[in-house]
Write an enzyme that holds these catalytic residues in place. Structure first.
Site, mmCIF file in Angstrom:
data_model
loop_
_atom_site.group_PDB
_atom_site.id
_atom_site.type_symbol
_atom_site.label_atom_id
_atom_site.label_comp_id
_atom_site.label_asym_id
_atom_site.label_seq_id
_atom_site.Cartn_x
_atom_site.Cartn_y
_atom_site.Cartn_z
ATOM 1 N N HIS A 367 -33.886 -54.204 49.168
ATOM 2 C CA HIS A 367 -35.173 -54.999 49.344
ATOM 3 C C HIS A 367 -36.326 -54.184 49.809
ATOM 4 C CE1 HIS A 367 -32.320 -58.582 49.893
ATOM 5 N NE2 HIS A 367 -32.256 -58.076 48.848
ATOM 6 N N GLU A 609 -32.936 -60.453 25.615
ATOM 7 C CA GLU A 609 -32.075 -59.232 26.289
ATOM 8 C C GLU A 609 -30.700 -59.266 26.217
ATOM 9 O OE1 GLU A 609 -33.387 -59.415 30.426
ATOM 10 O OE2 GLU A 609 -32.861 -61.470 30.785
ATOM 11 N N ASN A 632 -34.672 -53.672 29.203
ATOM 12 C CA ASN A 632 -33.699 -53.059 30.271
ATOM 13 C C ASN A 632 -32.289 -53.571 29.970
ATOM 14 O OD1 ASN A 632 -36.121 -52.011 31.234
ATOM 15 N ND2 ASN A 632 -36.126 -53.496 33.072
ATOM 16 N N CYS A 680 -41.436 -56.706 27.961
ATOM 17 C CA CYS A 680 -41.569 -56.385 29.370
ATOM 18 C C CYS A 680 -40.861 -55.658 30.319
ATOM 19 C CB CYS A 680 -41.659 -57.764 30.102
ATOM 20 S SG CYS A 680 -40.057 -58.777 29.984
HETATM 21 C C1 PEP Z 1 -34.865 -56.457 31.292
HETATM 22 O O1 PEP Z 1 -34.026 -56.653 31.314
HETATM 23 O O2 PEP Z 1 -35.675 -55.686 30.667
HETATM 24 C C2 PEP Z 1 -36.105 -57.110 32.392
HETATM 25 C C3 PEP Z 1 -37.351 -57.082 32.220
HETATM 26 O O3 PEP Z 1 -35.753 -57.679 33.289
HETATM 27 P P1 PEP Z 1 -34.914 -57.106 34.499
HETATM 28 O O4 PEP Z 1 -35.315 -55.769 34.636
HETATM 29 O O5 PEP Z 1 -35.546 -58.024 35.765
HETATM 30 O O6 PEP Z 1 -33.412 -57.727 34.438
HETATM 31 MG MG MG Z 2 -33.184 -58.294 32.323
#
Ligand code: PEP
Ligand code: MG
Length: 755
Positions: A367, A609, A632, A680
């Site tokens: 954190h 995702e 991601n 994102c």
């Molecule tokens: C992703 O998976 O690309 C994302 C933006 O969410 P997180 O990184 O929080 O899993």
């Molecule tokens: Mg994600």
């Protein structure tokens, strides 16, 4: 031979007189060795001090050849003196020359002496030198004499630490305490910081070593131990700490030590020998530390940390010091060093004066790291022993990009880094100038640049970095930095504040994405073989609708009479989105029925995702108001590479043809259905990757605030139409050149795109 049992107390009184005399450091050391020799009835007493080059140099002697002072030297590990320094342990030998480690130094004339007692000069577990007595006769030194020598060693350690010996040190090799140290850890938050050390839990420097009245000191110790025990018992009894978990384990260990008779007896003995209570605690801790540092068992080393912490607490208790430095005492360029700390503790320091953070622990998802990143504080974690190597006020460089830490750096290194910092600052200034410039490519294509956020401390970046909105608000971060489950009202208060601060700029909230690597300390985690693919995010939300409904209600309240944009993570099937949507609908109805205001406009979306969604795009896009690609996770599942596993995370290129085709499929489908699409994931924040995304047809990107400048600089120099025309044919089957990354680099270089 009998030892002089007028004893340690008399010796300490004399030592105090010597310390108070207005004489030079050399004269003081010379007097100390004479004093020791007479107290222990030894023919020889010598002090060796550890230099920065790892050599122990003779600094003073009574009994050996005086010409050898500042001339005779041994390496650490060489001879008996070197052995004591290496092992940080006393040696008591009736017949020194018979010891296998014995090395004869001809310049000292020590051949006549048989018995030998040496103790390390220690401070906070670090060896700064060695103090030795020798006799001609074969004798074993008594326990009292070992104690007397160790106590004197503490006095010498304080002289070294106070910098008194610098004046008589060799010009080209300073003392070990001022030795530059470079260490490698894990870069946790990017950026470079130059500044001065502030210890998160400062070692209180015990300067008053010698006591007037042993009974009074014993009374002070008893009082402090009682207060310490009470405070630990209170903490353990309070509801603030979870019934299980790391926190409790550490406190249980503290309690065990705080009640340990053996530990307390040793401290009492040091007091009886004439030390002040705080000096006695420090002495016992120094001895224990030196002994335990040789341990390789990680459990015991961990307990050593606990015992260290406890001893520091006790010393602070005795000296009446508050925990941690006050904000006003921080230097303007503070670099905080600690074993570990909570996210809230870092926030307590305030952002203004902190240039960096170095932790002995701390991982990429801890954190404190999340908060450090949000605050833009260069951070390095997993740096072994940095707390004991550093002293408050030391110069230090933290490189969060490479994971390097340089303590007391040499001037040339400092200059090189200062240049790096200046270079970064110049670039930042350039990016700031871009802030008010339109986010449009050279050929007039508008690209929305939004930022990712998750804590209130992120929000000021909206203005500073000139983001168009918050494209991803990770609501789980509030849950991760809290010590207990945030209730509905707390959630609502945070969302209200986020919307207030964002003003007219849109905010896309994402419902809780907990589970997987995002663990909550107060929520019992279940062991899963593959947590990233396990019971996380929306799966957990749909199975435990109470949790998700509470969050939805908090969001609806916060966005009453405004716009609410909400998306759901880890959707694998259209039905999951529909189930989540019906929860929202129910909550809206419920609020209306009870006369509560609701948002004017609610838009619901899905994070793309999980690869299965790629084959349901047409159905999905018929229901959702928008989609956002979480590259991601999408990449992790697409290539089956654990994003948190450094062995494989970088194994495949995010700009490889397969993945780019997948990204293009999503953009094409969304554009066909006229559904807004954002990306994102971290990809959006890397200029070369962002360039590729624009080439694929993405017009809305959300990234960390620090990436906004570089990406904007890139796109304003990019001809998007030209790029698409050159890039897209390469994604068709049969194109002879499959190395997209190299192509993009060449394109950028040829077209003067600012990367
Ligand atoms: C992703 O998976 O690309 C994302 C933006 O969410 P997180 O990184 O929080 O899993
Ligand atoms: Mg994600």
């Amino acid at each position: 031979m009998r030892s002089n049992l007028a004893g340690p107390r008399l010796l300490l009184r004399r030592l105090r007189e010597v310390m108070a005399e207005p004489i030079t450091a050399q004269e003081r050391l010379d007097k100390i060795v004479v004093l020791i020799a007479s107290n222990v009835v030894a023919e020889v007493c010598s002090v060796y001090i550890l230099r920065a080059d790892g050599v122990l140099e003779l600094y003073a002697t009574e009994g050996l050849n005086r010409e050898a002072v500042h001339n005779a030297s041994l390496r650490v590990g060489q001879g008996l003196v070197g052995l004591i320094a290496a092992e940080a342990r006393p040696l008591n030998l009736p017949n020194a020359s018979a010891h296998p480690g014995f090395a004869y130094l001809p310049e000292t004339g020590e051949e006549a002496y048989n018995s030998f007692l040496g103790v390390p000069v220690l401070r906070a577990g670090r060896t700064l030198g060695v103090l030795v007595v020798q006799n001609q006769s074969h004798r074993t030194y008594l326990e009292d004499e070992v104690e007397a020598l160790q106590t004197t060693a503490m006095v010498i350690a304080e002289m070294v630490a106070a910098g008194e010996l610098e004046a008589i040190a060799q010009k080209d090799t300073g003392l070990d305490l001022s030795r530059p140290v470079s260490a490698n850890g894990a870069g946790l938050a990017e950026g470079v910081g130059l500044g001065h050390v502030v210890l998160h839990e400062p070692r209180v420097v015990v300067t008053n070593l010698i006591a007037e009245d042993a009974d009074k000191e014993k009374g002070r110790l008893d009082g402090a131990i009682n207060r310490l025990r009470l405070s630990i018992d209170d903490l353990l009894a309070s509801g603030e700490i979870a019934a299980t978990g790391e926190h409790r384990e550490v406190l249980e260990a503290y309690r065990m030590f705080a009640y340990d008779r053996g530990w307390i007896r040793k401290i009492e003995e040091a007091i009886r020998n004439g030390l002040t209570a705080e000096a006695a605690v420090e002495k016992v801790q120094s001895d224990t530390r030196a002994r335990m540092l040789r341990q390789t068992d990680p459990y015991l080393r961990e307990r050593l940390h606990d015992l260290d912490d406890l001893a520091h607490r006790l010393i602070r208790e005795l000296m009446g010091r508050e925990h941690g430095p006050g904000i006003e005492e921080l230097p303007q360029d503070a670099i905080i060093i600690g074993r570990n700390m909570g996210a809230a503790e870092l926030l307590d320091y305030g952002r203004d004066r902190i240039r960096g953070l170095v932790l002995e622990e701390g991982g990429p998802t801890s954190h404190v790291t999340i908060v450090a990143r949000a605050l833009g504080i260069p951070t390095v974690g997993l740096v072994e022993d940095i707390v004991s190597l550093a002293d408050g006020g030391d110069a230090i460089i933290v490189d969060g990009d490479t994971g390097e830490v340089h303590l007391r750096p040499a001037a040339d290194l400092q200059n090189a880094y200062a240049e790096k910092v200046r270079f970064r600052a110049r670039r930042q200034a350039q990016y700031r100038r871009l802030r008010s410039k339109p986010s449009v490519t050279k050929d007039g294509v508008e690209i929305a640049l939004q930022m990712n956020a998750g804590l209130l401390v992120d929000l000021p970046h909206l203005e500073e970095a000139g983001a168009a909105g918050v494209g991803l608000f990770r609501t789980e971060l509030q849950f991760m930095v809290a010590s207990s489950f945030p209730r509905m009202r707390e959630q609502q208060a945070q969302y209200t504040q986020v919307l207030d601060e964002a003003g007219p700029k849109p905010v896309t909230f994402r419902s809780l994405d907990i589970g997987g690597d995002k663990v909550l300390p107060y929520l019992r985690s279940i062991q899963e073989e593959n947590p990233a693919m396990g019971w996380r995010a929306l799966r957990l939300g749909l199975d435990r609708p109470g949790l998700l409904r509470t969050q939805i209600r908090a969001l609806l309240h916060a966005a009453a009479k405004r716009d609410l944009k909400l998306m759901f993570p880890m959707v694998a099937e259209v039905g999951e989105f529909l189930a989540a949507k019906s929860l929202v609908d129910k909550e809206v109805k419920h609020l209306k029925r009870h006369g509560h205001p609701v948002p004017d406009n609610i838009r619901l979306g899905v994070m793309v995702e999980v690869p299965s969604l790629l084959f349901q795009m047409d159905e999905l896009l018929g229901y959702v108001d928008f989609v956002s690609v979480g590259s991601n996770d999408l990449f992790q599942f697409f290539c089956a590479v654990d994003r948190g596993n450094t062995r494989v995370a970088d194994r495949f290129d995010t700009l490889s043809i397969g993945f780019l085709r997948a990204l293009k499929t999503i953009a094409d489908a969304a554009n066909k259905h006229h559904v807004p699409v954002t990306l994102c994931g971290e990809l959006a924040g890397r200029p070369l990757e962002a360039m590729a995304l624009i080439g694929l047809g993405y017009r809305d990107l959300s990234m960390s605030p620090a990436s906004l400048g570089p990406v904007k600089a890139m796109l304003r120099t990019l001809d998007a139409g030209r790029l698409s025309a050159r890039l897209l044919p390469r994604l068709e089957p049969g194109h002879p050149d499959s190395d997209i990354r190299s192509f993009l680099r060449r394109f950028a270089a040829d077209m003067d795109v600012a990367l």
